[in-house]
Write a protein that holds these residues in place. Structure first.
Motif, PDB file in Angstrom:
ATOM      1  N   MET A 563       0.775  -1.143   0.309  1.00 11.03           N
ATOM      2  CA  MET A 563      -0.115  -0.187  -0.184  1.00 11.03           C
ATOM      3  C   MET A 563       0.907   1.349  -0.065  1.00 11.03           C
ATOM      4  SD  MET A 563      -3.434  -1.085   2.275  1.00 11.03           S
ATOM      5  CE  MET A 563      -4.227  -0.301   1.294  1.00 11.03           C
ATOM      6  N   GLN A 564       0.757   2.206  -0.747  1.00 13.06           N
ATOM      7  CA  GLN A 564       1.283   3.296  -1.023  1.00 13.06           C
ATOM      8  C   GLN A 564       0.686   4.631  -0.652  1.00 13.06           C
ATOM      9  OE1 GLN A 564       2.619   3.433  -5.128  1.00 13.06           O
ATOM     10  NE2 GLN A 564       3.143   1.369  -5.564  1.00 13.06           N
ATOM     11  N   ARG A 565       1.519   5.593  -0.246  1.00 10.18           N
ATOM     12  CA  ARG A 565       0.658   6.932   0.315  1.00 10.18           C
ATOM     13  C   ARG A 565       0.522   7.812  -0.761  1.00 10.18           C
ATOM     14  NH1 ARG A 565       1.794   9.630   5.088  1.00 10.18           N
ATOM     15  NH2 ARG A 565       3.565   8.117   5.677  1.00 10.18           N
ATOM     16  N   VAL A 566      -0.627   8.247  -0.618  1.00  7.78           N
ATOM     17  CA  VAL A 566      -1.218   9.268  -1.676  1.00  7.78           C
ATOM     18  C   VAL A 566      -1.407  10.624  -0.930  1.00  7.78           C
ATOM     19  CG1 VAL A 566      -2.729   9.862  -3.437  1.00  7.78           C
ATOM     20  CG2 VAL A 566      -2.014   7.581  -3.231  1.00  7.78           C
ATOM     21  N   GLU A 567      -1.121  11.691  -1.173  1.00  9.24           N
ATOM     22  CA  GLU A 567      -1.342  12.891  -0.671  1.00  9.24           C
ATOM     23  C   GLU A 567      -2.359  13.761  -1.541  1.00  9.24           C
ATOM     24  OE1 GLU A 567      -0.360  13.814   2.182  1.00  9.24           O
ATOM     25  OE2 GLU A 567       1.309  12.426   2.985  1.00  9.24           O
ATOM     26  N   VAL A 568      -3.354  14.261  -0.927  1.00 13.35           N
ATOM     27  CA  VAL A 568      -4.302  15.070  -1.757  1.00 13.35           C
ATOM     28  C   VAL A 568      -4.449  16.243  -1.244  1.00 13.35           C
ATOM     29  CG1 VAL A 568      -5.505  12.834  -2.713  1.00 13.35           C
ATOM     30  CG2 VAL A 568      -6.340  14.069  -0.455  1.00 13.35           C
ATOM     31  N   GLN A 569      -4.929  17.245  -2.037  1.00 11.87           N
ATOM     32  CA  GLN A 569      -5.458  18.642  -1.860  1.00 11.87           C
ATOM     33  C   GLN A 569      -6.956  18.882  -1.720  1.00 11.87           C
ATOM     34  OE1 GLN A 569      -3.038  20.410  -0.326  1.00 11.87           O
ATOM     35  NE2 GLN A 569      -1.635  18.894  -0.824  1.00 11.87           N
ATOM     36  N   PRO A 570      -7.511  19.853  -1.121  1.00 17.66           N
ATOM     37  CA  PRO A 570      -8.911  20.140  -1.525  1.00 17.66           C
ATOM     38  C   PRO A 570      -9.024  20.139  -2.923  1.00 17.66           C
ATOM     39  CG  PRO A 570      -7.812  21.246   0.515  1.00 17.66           C
ATOM     40  CD  PRO A 570      -6.666  20.810  -0.288  1.00 17.66           C
ATOM     41  N   GLY A 571     -10.375  19.701  -3.182  1.00 19.56           N
ATOM     42  CA  GLY A 571     -10.747  19.556  -4.714  1.00 19.56           C
ATOM     43  C   GLY A 571     -10.067  18.522  -5.671  1.00 19.56           C
ATOM     44  N   ASN A 572      -9.218  17.855  -5.115  1.00 24.82           N
ATOM     45  CA  ASN A 572      -8.448  17.054  -5.988  1.00 24.82           C
ATOM     46  C   ASN A 572      -9.818  15.781  -6.034  1.00 24.82           C
ATOM     47  OD1 ASN A 572      -5.178  17.132  -4.717  1.00 24.82           O
ATOM     48  ND2 ASN A 572      -6.212  18.220  -6.367  1.00 24.82           N
ATOM     49  N   VAL A 573      -9.923  15.305  -7.513  1.00 27.03           N
ATOM     50  CA  VAL A 573     -10.650  14.322  -7.684  1.00 27.03           C
ATOM     51  C   VAL A 573      -9.853  12.889  -7.521  1.00 27.03           C
ATOM     52  CG1 VAL A 573     -12.211  13.236  -9.372  1.00 27.03           C
ATOM     53  CG2 VAL A 573     -12.382  15.617  -9.038  1.00 27.03           C
ATOM     54  N   VAL A 574     -10.343  11.967  -6.726  1.00 25.99           N
ATOM     55  CA  VAL A 574      -9.443  10.854  -6.465  1.00 25.99           C
ATOM     56  C   VAL A 574      -9.845   9.856  -7.594  1.00 25.99           C
ATOM     57  CG1 VAL A 574      -9.008   8.987  -4.839  1.00 25.99           C
ATOM     58  CG2 VAL A 574      -9.240  11.098  -4.088  1.00 25.99           C
ATOM     59  N   VAL A 575     -11.209   9.530  -7.651  1.00 25.77           N
ATOM     60  CA  VAL A 575     -11.836   8.891  -8.700  1.00 25.77           C
ATOM     61  C   VAL A 575     -13.115   9.381  -9.257  1.00 25.77           C
ATOM     62  CG1 VAL A 575     -11.185   6.582  -7.592  1.00 25.77           C
ATOM     63  CG2 VAL A 575     -13.352   7.505  -7.231  1.00 25.77           C
ATOM     64  N   GLU A 576     -13.356   9.313 -10.636  1.00 24.73           N
ATOM     65  CA  GLU A 576     -14.309  10.102 -11.358  1.00 24.73           C
ATOM     66  C   GLU A 576     -15.393   9.071 -11.889  1.00 24.73           C
ATOM     67  OE1 GLU A 576     -14.750  13.628 -14.582  1.00 24.73           O
ATOM     68  OE2 GLU A 576     -12.621  12.951 -14.281  1.00 24.73           O
ATOM     69  N   GLN A 577     -16.592   9.477 -11.851  1.00 21.42           N
ATOM     70  CA  GLN A 577     -17.601   8.753 -12.261  1.00 21.42           C
ATOM     71  C   GLN A 577     -17.518   8.503 -13.661  1.00 21.42           C
ATOM     72  OE1 GLN A 577     -21.467  10.372 -11.497  1.00 21.42           O
ATOM     73  NE2 GLN A 577     -22.624   8.685 -12.424  1.00 21.42           N
ATOM     74  N   GLY A 578     -17.801   7.464 -14.277  1.00 20.01           N
ATOM     75  CA  GLY A 578     -17.647   7.079 -15.609  1.00 20.01           C
ATOM     76  C   GLY A 578     -16.207   6.428 -16.100  1.00 20.01           C
ATOM     77  N   GLY A 579     -15.179   6.960 -15.051  1.00 23.92           N
ATOM     78  CA  GLY A 579     -13.734   6.511 -15.519  1.00 23.92           C
ATOM     79  C   GLY A 579     -13.622   5.067 -14.972  1.00 23.92           C
ATOM     80  N   GLU A 580     -12.388   4.564 -15.238  1.00 23.22           N
ATOM     81  CA  GLU A 580     -11.782   3.337 -14.823  1.00 23.22           C
ATOM     82  C   GLU A 580     -10.813   3.153 -13.600  1.00 23.22           C
ATOM     83  OE1 GLU A 580     -10.778   0.779 -17.886  1.00 23.22           O
ATOM     84  OE2 GLU A 580     -12.866   0.954 -18.769  1.00 23.22           O
ATOM     85  N   GLY A 581     -11.213   2.927 -12.439  1.00 22.15           N
ATOM     86  CA  GLY A 581     -10.353   2.804 -11.291  1.00 22.15           C
ATOM     87  C   GLY A 581      -9.592   1.638 -11.358  1.00 22.15           C
ATOM     88  N   ASP A 582      -8.260   1.598 -10.699  1.00 21.21           N
ATOM     89  CA  ASP A 582      -7.667   0.409 -10.768  1.00 21.21           C
ATOM     90  C   ASP A 582      -6.959   0.610  -9.114  1.00 21.21           C
ATOM     91  OD1 ASP A 582      -5.799   2.509 -10.853  1.00 21.21           O
ATOM     92  OD2 ASP A 582      -4.473   1.678 -12.273  1.00 21.21           O
ATOM     93  N   CYS A 583      -7.261   1.168  -8.320  1.00 19.65           N
ATOM     94  CA  CYS A 583      -6.851   1.177  -6.946  1.00 19.65           C
ATOM     95  C   CYS A 583      -7.883   0.881  -5.951  1.00 19.65           C
ATOM     96  CB  CYS A 583      -6.056   2.569  -6.863  1.00 19.65           C
ATOM     97  SG  CYS A 583      -4.580   2.331  -7.534  1.00 19.65           S
ATOM     98  N   PHE A 584      -7.476   0.535  -4.611  1.00 18.93           N
ATOM     99  CA  PHE A 584      -8.414   0.387  -3.540  1.00 18.93           C
ATOM    100  C   PHE A 584      -7.840   1.223  -2.690  1.00 18.93           C
ATOM    101  CE2 PHE A 584      -8.546  -1.519   0.716  1.00 18.93           C
ATOM    102  CZ  PHE A 584      -9.834  -1.319   0.796  1.00 18.93           C
ATOM    103  N   TYR A 585      -8.456   2.222  -2.048  1.00 16.29           N
ATOM    104  CA  TYR A 585      -8.133   3.177  -1.077  1.00 16.29           C
ATOM    105  C   TYR A 585      -8.579   3.031   0.538  1.00 16.29           C
ATOM    106  CZ  TYR A 585      -6.914   5.597  -5.504  1.00 16.29           C
ATOM    107  OH  TYR A 585      -6.480   5.953  -6.572  1.00 16.29           O
ATOM    108  N   VAL A 586      -7.486   3.326   1.297  1.00 15.56           N
ATOM    109  CA  VAL A 586      -7.890   3.520   2.833  1.00 15.56           C
ATOM    110  C   VAL A 586      -7.667   4.874   3.182  1.00 15.56           C
ATOM    111  CG1 VAL A 586      -7.566   2.788   5.078  1.00 15.56           C
ATOM    112  CG2 VAL A 586      -7.499   0.972   3.399  1.00 15.56           C
ATOM    113  N   VAL A 587      -8.686   5.423   3.604  1.00 10.24           N
ATOM    114  CA  VAL A 587      -8.723   6.813   4.241  1.00 10.24           C
ATOM    115  C   VAL A 587      -7.624   6.926   5.284  1.00 10.24           C
ATOM    116  CG1 VAL A 587      -9.680   8.978   5.048  1.00 10.24           C
ATOM    117  CG2 VAL A 587     -11.101   7.551   3.202  1.00 10.24           C
ATOM    118  N   GLY A 588      -6.425   7.589   5.333  1.00 13.73           N
ATOM    119  CA  GLY A 588      -5.548   7.793   6.315  1.00 13.73           C
ATOM    120  C   GLY A 588      -5.801   9.224   7.228  1.00 13.73           C
TER     121      GLY A 588
END
Length: 810
Positions: A563-588
């Motif tokens: 599991m890899q760390r992902v830093e996000v900022q306000p407004g960042n879209v992590v996954v988008e409706q209609g797109g193809e996701g390839d990751c599972f996320y745990v909220v840290g």
């Protein structure tokens, strides 16, 4: 060239004919208007013109007949000879193509072409206004999204209860065809037609080169044929039976090539309190029934495969050869039945073949389509079962054979019983099916499941839960006989489905052996370092998650490292409706918002569905680990935060290697005592290993206790201290090193000390029932050992002394 000349002739004939006809009618009338002020002469000319028109009209009709004849000559070679050919001609031509290509097995090919609509004329079958209204709703209802909570609830007025349903369809994983289409399709119509008491659920499992198109075709046509059947309201059984056969005929007549393609079908029509289950193939419907404190699975359908003696006998009477691939390839005697209904068919089930041919190779005895297989008894005729719902029936399940390959009906019911929301149950079933496919195979099948909860059903006065003696009576599905439907003759449900597989396929065995021999084991990415607080948080978030609940401790450690760390900022879209996701996320840390754009009466509206936070132990994207279907919701960051991401390729790598115990298999093969066992036996032993952890200086066992079994050192070193005389008395002992044998001075010492490192082992004599005293073991540094006890070994493969007689250390 001849076809082009005929087409030109047709055009000229039509143009000339229409020109003369128009001139004969229009021209005289236009003269009377322009050249005469009196109306009488104009009228007279018009009458004369009309008389002239009758003659021209006769000539026009004759020419049209000639045009039809000419067109028929040109068209007969293309349409009548191919598209509209009788089924026998299509079968014969397809058989010739199959014979030329020497099909070894039933082709699971794929195609991305959408369902063909050409030639889709419906049979005229007692159409009513209600039927047409109901049919007009089908495509509209099928396109609706599920509500935000992932399930749909509908009322059944006459039964005064509710149905809450959800579904999930998982595309198969084929390493050699990563873009292979999902050949499963399904439909949920709530309500079905115009009656609020009717609800319809179905799954169609396509197969063959055009399997995806066949399942889509049947999904549409079967629903329409059922609603348009003249007895749909009065006799649901007859309507279901007829609709299956009509749909099969329509598929044969369609431009779609169903010679080596088709689909199985399982359907459940809920009408009031009654279930009507129709099945053609090996998908399955199961209902749960409360019996005291237990919830028991009751099969509502019976897999139609050669494992069933009645079905096997029926197709053999129709001319089918029933053999496994090993038999057809000459590896086993073709005249001796080599299969049964026991577990462990190692992925080589009995199949149907044309006499002296190597096709079509179907593993089922009924389906819709498959015109070649139909010549040897593979029919579309459904077996129909009815059941009256009672308060003891909490839910029912429909699923394709991708689920029941490795999961029993009872296992599926047990999984559904753990979840209040049917969507969670669907996800759990698909995840476990997917995991087991990758454990025992090198691929996965398409996997589709529908779960329907039955809520609020109360008992009618006419239906008793208990017999006069106070004993609870179980509900038994009733097989319904229809003329020509070829159902089992008993009026009670007495059949059992073929048991699930629990052994590796030959392809999987070859892959494991190759991996062990060549050392090609999936390696996780570089370690992503985390603090102990972060690791603890991730572990808590994954602890009760359905996707990771079956992981062993070692597998959890590997997953945690991936599991890899992902830093996000306000407004960042992590996954988008209609797109193809390839990751599972745990909220840290941080806050995240889930939103979806859906259709409603006001058009497309975006709604916030829920929020994810670290405090809630939130996680999302689990289906992206298995499924690359477009996502149905977006997730965006509200605040600054941290996510821990697991990539699909790493998750699949863990499944493909860790679940096959490759590292443990390599260790076990290094143990001389076990080296002669088969991969299947070693795999069972590997599942029985338990990992033990020791810190520096900690004792594994003392001289009074001795070893509890076979110890294999995974990490670190172990110092052993023992009495030389005690070791010499053992028949099989890894402590009998060359130094101990050859060095007289050393052998005269009463107590000997040696160090065993990573990959070494000791204590294997315990598996043969031998004991030794005066042996102690102490960890040198941090140590991880795999322990195999004699009890565990005997329970999975039997006593080694009988399996390996006379096996001694050289």
């Amino acid at each position: 060239m001849e076809d082009h000349m005929l087409q030109v002739l047709v055009v000229l004939l039509l143009v000339g004919t229409w020109h003369e006809l128009a001139e004969s009618i229009i021209s005289p009338w236009s003269i009377s208007v322009k050249g005469n002020t009196s109306s009488r002469p104009g009228i007279w000319v018009g009458v004369k013109s009309f008389t002239l028109h009758l003659g021209v009209f006769k000539v026009w009709l004759i020419r049209c007949v000639c045009v039809v004849i000419v067109m028929g000559c040109a068209y007969s070679r293309t349409c009548i000879g191919e598209i509209c050919a009788p089924r026998e001609v299509k079968v014969r031509e397809a058989s010739q193509r199959a014979r030329a290509r020497k099909f070894p097995v039933y082709s699971p090919g794929s195609s991305n072409v959408l369902e063909t609509e050409a030639g889709d004329e419906l049979n005229e079958m007692s159409s009513t206004r209600d039927a047409e209204v109901g049919i007009s709703r089908l495509s509209r209802v099928s396109a609706q999204f599920l509500p935000p909570d992932g399930s749909r609830t509908v009322k059944v007025p006459s039964g005064e209860y509710e149905l809450r349903c959800s579904y999930l369809s998982q595309r198969g994983y084929y390493p050699d065809a990563l873009d292979k289409a999902n050949q499963d399709s399904f439909c949920i119509h709530t309500p079905f037609g115009t009656s609020p008491d009717d609800h319809f659920f179905s799954i169609f499992d396509g197969h063959g080169e055009f399997g995806a198109q066949c399942s889509q075709f049947v999904k549409k046509k079967l629903c329409e044929n059922l609603l348009r059947h003249g007895k749909y309201r009065e006799d649901a059984v007859e309507a279901c039976h007829s609709s299956f056969l009509t749909t099969n005929s329509q598929l044969h007549a369609d431009i779609l090539d169903d010679s080596m393609s088709g689909t199985t079908a399982i359907t459940v029509l809920v009408r009031g309190r009654t279930l009507y289950v129709a099945n053609s193939g090996d998908s399955r419907a199961v209902i749960a029934e409360r019996r005291g404190k237990d919830i028991v699975a009751v099969d509502l359908s019976m897999d139609q495969t050669p494992f069933r003696e009645d079905e096997c006998e029926r197709v053999m009477l129709c001319g089918a050869q029933v053999m496994t691939l090993d038999q057809i390839e000459g590896l086993k005697n073709p005249d001796v039945k080599c299969w049964g209904d026991e577990e462990g068919d190692d992925g080589d089930p009995p199949r149907l073949w044309l006499p002296n041919e190597m096709y079509p190779g179907t593993a089922f005895t009924r389906s819709i389509g498959d015109s070649i297989a139909e010549t040897i008894g593979v029919v579309a005729t459904p077996e129909i079962v009815t059941l009256e719902l009672t308060p003891r029936h909490p839910f029912f399940v429909l699923a394709s054979d991708g689920v029941f390959e490795f999961l029993s009906s009872q296992a599926v019911v047990d999984m559904v019983a753990k979840y209040k929301d049917p969507r969670d149950a669907c996800a759990a079933i698909v995840a476990e099916s997917y995991r087991l496919w990758l454990q025992y195979e090198t691929r996965t099948d398409d996997i589709t499941v529908i779960v329907v909860h039955v809520n609020g059903l109360t008992e009618d006065a006419g239906i008793g839960l208990e017999s006069p003696g106070g004993i609870i009576c179980s509900s038994v599905p009733q097989v319904v006989e229809v003329t020509g439907m070829e159902s089992p003759s008993p009026l009670s449900w007495s059949g059992r489905n073929h048991r699930t597989r629990n052994d590796f396929s030959k392809a999987r065995l070859r892959a494991i052996e190759s991996s062990i021999e060549n050392g090609r084991i999936w390696a996780p990415p570089p370690l992503n370092r985390k603090t102990w607080e972060e690791e603890a948080h991730i572990e808590r978030a994954l602890h009760d998650h359905f996707l990771f609940r079956k992981l062993t401790d070692s597998q959890r450690h590997v997953l945690l490292d991936c599991m890899q760390r992902v830093e996000v900022q306000p407004g960042n879209v992590v996954v988008e409706q209609g797109g193809e996701g390839d990751c599972f996320y745990v909220v840290g840390s941080g806050e995240f918002e889930v939103s979806a754009t859906q259709e409603d009466k006001d058009g497309r509206t975006t709604r916030v569905l829920q929020q994810y936070t670290a405090e809630k132990m939130s996680s999302f994207g689990e289906l992206a680990l298995m499924y690359n279907k477009p996502l149905q919701a977006s997730v965006s960051a509200v605040t600054r935060g941290t996510l821990w991401a697991l990539k699909r390729e790493d998750f699949r790598g863990i499944l493909m290697t860790e679940f096959s115990n490759l590292s443990s298999l390599k260790l076990l093969q290094s143990v001389y005592l076990l080296s002669k066992l088969t991969i299947l036996q070693l795999n069972r032993i590997a599942d029985s290993l338990s990992d033990l952890f020791f810190s520096d200086g900690q004792s594994l066992f003392n001289k009074n206790d001795g070893p509890g079994g076979l110890y294999i050192i995974r990490k670190g070193s172990v110092r052993l201290t023992f009495d030389a005389d005690a070791v010499r008395s053992l028949e099989v002992c890894s402590l009998k090193c060359d130094d101990l044998k050859d060095n007289d001075d050393l052998s005269n010492e009463r107590e000997i000390s040696m160090e065993k490192c990573e990959g070494d082992y000791f204590g294997e004599w315990v598996l043969l029932g031998e004991k030794t005293s005066s042996l102690a073991a102490v960890a040198v540094g941090d140590v991880t050992c795999a322990l195999l006890t004699k009890e565990n070994c005997d329970s999975v493969v039997g006593p080694l002394g009988k399996l390996l007689p006379g096996n001694e250390m050289p």
